[in-house]
Design a protein around this motif. Structure first.
Motif: not given
Length: 131
Positions: A102-115
């Protein structure tokens, strides 16, 4: 089918690129900023639409975890209730996998470049026994 082209994803990508690369450059400073914000919003919606299959997977994982069926909101509420009353915790099989996915999905949407997302994906793969 030919009449289904271009795809919604391609249309949104073109609008975002036009706002960011063409319209913004022709505007005064504050309006340029607003055009770039609008381009970012269009890109966010584009990623959200692309994540819909992931939401289906999230609902499947939630359903298995809580032993119930229903929509994503209802299943999430059921899981929260189980956690709150102590029925479910991090020792519950599948919970940490659900939280990571779930966290990865939200990161992919909100901040796809998040290291840190790459590190989280590696952790998820190790947890599943993948190289």
């Amino acid at each position: 089918m030919m009449q289904d082209q271009p795809s919604p994803d391609a249309i949104l990508a073109a609008v975002a690129a036009w706002l960011r690369d063409t319209a913004a450059e022709a505007l005064p400073a504050h309006a340029r900023f607003e055009a770039k914000v609008a381009a970012g919003a269009v890109e966010l919606v584009r990623r959200q639409i692309g994540a819909e299959p992931s939401e289906g997977e999230e609902a499947r994982m939630l359903s298995a975890l809580v032993g119930d069926t229903g929509g994503l909101d209802a299943l999430t509420a059921r899981l929260c209730a189980q956690i709150e009353n102590g029925e479910t915790d991090l020792s519950t099989p599948g919970l940490s996998d659900l939280l990571i996915a779930t966290t990865l999905n939200k990161i992919d949407i909100d901040q796809p470049e998040f290291s840190a997302a790459a590190r989280l994906r590696a952790l998820a793969q190790r947890r599943r026994g993948l190289p």
